[in-house]
Motif scaffolding. Structure first.
Motif, PDB file in Angstrom:
ATOM      1  N   ASP A 156     -14.601 104.751  -3.971  1.00  0.00           N
ATOM      2  CA  ASP A 156     -13.528 105.532  -3.004  1.00  0.00           C
ATOM      3  C   ASP A 156     -12.251 104.887  -3.238  1.00  0.00           C
ATOM      4  O   ASP A 156     -12.187 103.722  -3.613  1.00  0.00           O
ATOM      5  CB  ASP A 156     -13.901 105.549  -1.591  1.00  0.00           C
ATOM      6  N   SER A 157     -11.109 105.556  -3.291  1.00  0.00           N
ATOM      7  CA  SER A 157      -9.771 104.981  -3.421  1.00  0.00           C
ATOM      8  C   SER A 157      -9.065 104.828  -2.307  1.00  0.00           C
ATOM      9  O   SER A 157      -8.865 105.720  -1.384  1.00  0.00           O
ATOM     10  CB  SER A 157      -9.077 105.960  -4.597  1.00  0.00           C
TER      11      SER A 157
ATOM     12  N   ASN B 211      -3.909 107.392  -1.224  1.00  0.00           N
ATOM     13  CA  ASN B 211      -4.754 108.156  -0.947  1.00  0.00           C
ATOM     14  C   ASN B 211      -5.182 107.813   0.793  1.00  0.00           C
ATOM     15  O   ASN B 211      -4.528 107.407   1.552  1.00  0.00           O
ATOM     16  CB  ASN B 211      -6.025 107.600  -1.505  1.00  0.00           C
ATOM     17  N   ARG B 212      -6.417 108.041   1.148  1.00  0.00           N
ATOM     18  CA  ARG B 212      -6.778 107.681   2.814  1.00  0.00           C
ATOM     19  C   ARG B 212      -6.655 106.080   2.960  1.00  0.00           C
ATOM     20  O   ARG B 212      -7.082 105.400   2.221  1.00  0.00           O
ATOM     21  CB  ARG B 212      -7.908 108.334   3.267  1.00  0.00           C
TER      22      ARG B 212
END
Length: 468
Positions: free
Chosen positions: A324-325, A330-331
């Motif tokens: 995941d980024s 991003n988030r």
């Protein structure tokens, strides 16, 4: 629009105008000091049931000398000032000087302003001027109040200061102060508080010892764990709403291992994600509710676990191998709404900015004002991250103070400081030096890497309980 850096023109101008703190005339007015001892000092001694041990040390010791207390509660300097015969020139966070009233009162007692967790040559000059006038200098060598009743890593520079001044060093331990008024609450508990004095270095010892030797002595005499003390004494600390706002300190659930899901009410703390619940009793220990296991009995042991859990979690999400980024495009890892930003410099008045949302990413922090711009601050530009007044997250970036305050007090800015510290270490390839809670706390302090650490005489029982 996403901007990188400071709050633009205001911050640039502010920094240029205030490169140096306003010069203060250090003077402790003896009459005002006597009035404080007879009023606030007497009130605190009665209200907190204060007892003294080895008080003759400071009664018979002629100034100048260096007074080094551990920092267990908000009232520590006021209680200490009330029982030490001579006026004490305490080093205090310059955040306290932002209020005109407090600025005046602190000036009356000769308080010395210091920017938290940052080098400050003006503070050193003020301390040396007090020494030349044969005054008593009070410094909290942890640089902040404890979160869990255990002495935090000390600033090594305090040993250098003692060696340079060549004056006696008196250490002070507050027993029962943390359980009387834990950091997360404003509600006093009725119990018992003992102030213990110890002559750690004589004038000759301070003059002839190396900074390493002095530091070892100070660290040994200030090593303290409130829960080890309480297990021996079992003093009852009664009060109302004993656990309310404890999630300012305890931010990770040991049952489901999620962050930011804990909520307190009265004497209870529960996780809104999995239902895990504990109660905080009148002896300061955590007891499980219903069918849940007793993971941790003390705030200290819980804090040890959650810090190491956060460290492993952030190592994973910030790893190049992460699927995941979590960067600023991003988030976020952490997100907190209803936050108000203030900017300024040292003890100057802060400027309020529109409220918005604060997000933590692997590469920095994003503040998005409601209906306004988004500002991105990279970790390499963040200096001196700390918690002020329990709920304010503060740090400097490009010589501008950023102060983030939540509308509610149910926000663990402590978890954000820990996360910022860990992510900064990851970004600068220092993460291998972080393994324990004391490593994370020590990294808050500028220049702590590669220097001697406090002797781990206290806290072993809680470390064993937490499995570390």
């Amino acid at each position: 629009m996403l901007r990188t850096g400071c709050c633009s023109a205001y911050n640039s101008t502010m920094a240029k105008r205030t490169q140096r703190r306003e010069r203060r005339r250090l003077r402790a007015y003896k009459f005002f000091n006597h009035v404080l001892k007879a009023t606030l000092g007497a009130f605190l001694r009665i209200r907190y049931n204060v007892h003294l041990e080895n008080h003759a040390i400071v009664k018979n010791l002629k100034p100048p000398y260096l007074l080094l207390p551990n920092h267990m509660s908000y009232w520590d300097p006021f209680i200490l000032g009330a029982v030490v015969p001579d006026p004490v020139y305490f080093v205090a966070s310059d955040a306290h000087f932002r209020s005109p009233l407090l600025n005046f009162l602190l000036g009356m007692v000769g308080a010395i302003p210091k920017t938290k967790v940052m080098n400050d040559s003006e503070t050193i000059r003020s301390i040396l001027s007090v020494r030349r006038r044969n005054g008593v200098i009070g410094v909290f060598p942890e640089g902040r109040r404890t979160w869990d009743g255990t002495t935090m890593p000390l600033f090594y520079s305090i040993a250098k200061l003692a060696r340079m001044m060549k004056i006696p060093v008196v250490t002070v331990i507050f027993e029962g102060a943390f359980l009387s008024l834990p950091r997360w609450t404003r509600r006093r508990r009725s119990g018992e508080l003992t102030v213990k004095f110890q002559l750690t270095c004589s004038e000759q010892t301070a003059a002839t010892s190396t900074p390493d030797e002095i530091f070892t002595r100070i660290a040994r005499d200030l090593a303290y764990n409130e829960y080890e003390f309480q297990r021996r004494e079992m003093i009852r600390f009664s009060g109302r709403r004993l656990a309310e706002k404890i999630e300012q300190v305890l931010y990770a659930c040991p049952h489901c291992e999620r962050f930011g899901t804990l909520f307190s009410r009265d004497a209870n703390l529960h996780c809104i994600a999995c239902g895990y619940a504990v109660t905080y009793d009148e002896y300061g220990f955590l007891r499980p509710i219903q069918q849940f296991p007793a993971y941790y009995q003390t705030v200290r042991s819980w804090n040890v676990w959650q810090t190491e859990h956060l460290l492993e979690y952030l190592k994973d999400v910030a790893s190049p191998q992460s699927t995941d980024s979590w960067n600023h495009l991003n988030r976020p890892i952490f997100r907190k709404g209803r936050i108000t930003l203030y900017t300024g410099f040292r003890s100057g008045r802060l400027k309020r900015h529109p409220p918005g949302t604060l997000c933590l990413h692997t590469d920095g922090i994003v503040y998005e004002a409601n209906g306004g711009d988004r500002e991105f601050i990279r970790f390499e530009a963040v200096d001196g991250a700390n918690v002020q007044n329990n709920e304010r997250l503060e740090f400097y970036s490009n010589r501008t103070l950023y102060s983030f305050q939540s509308v509610t007090r149910q926000w663990s800015s402590y978890s954000w400081v820990n996360a910022i510290t860990i992510l900064q270490a990851i970004a600068s390839d220092h993460v291998d030096e972080l393994a324990t809670i004391d490593d994370v706390h020590a990294h808050h302090q500028q220049g702590r890497f590669g220097l001697p650490k406090a002797v781990p005489a206290a806290g072993n029982a809680d470390a064993a309980e937490s499995g570390s």
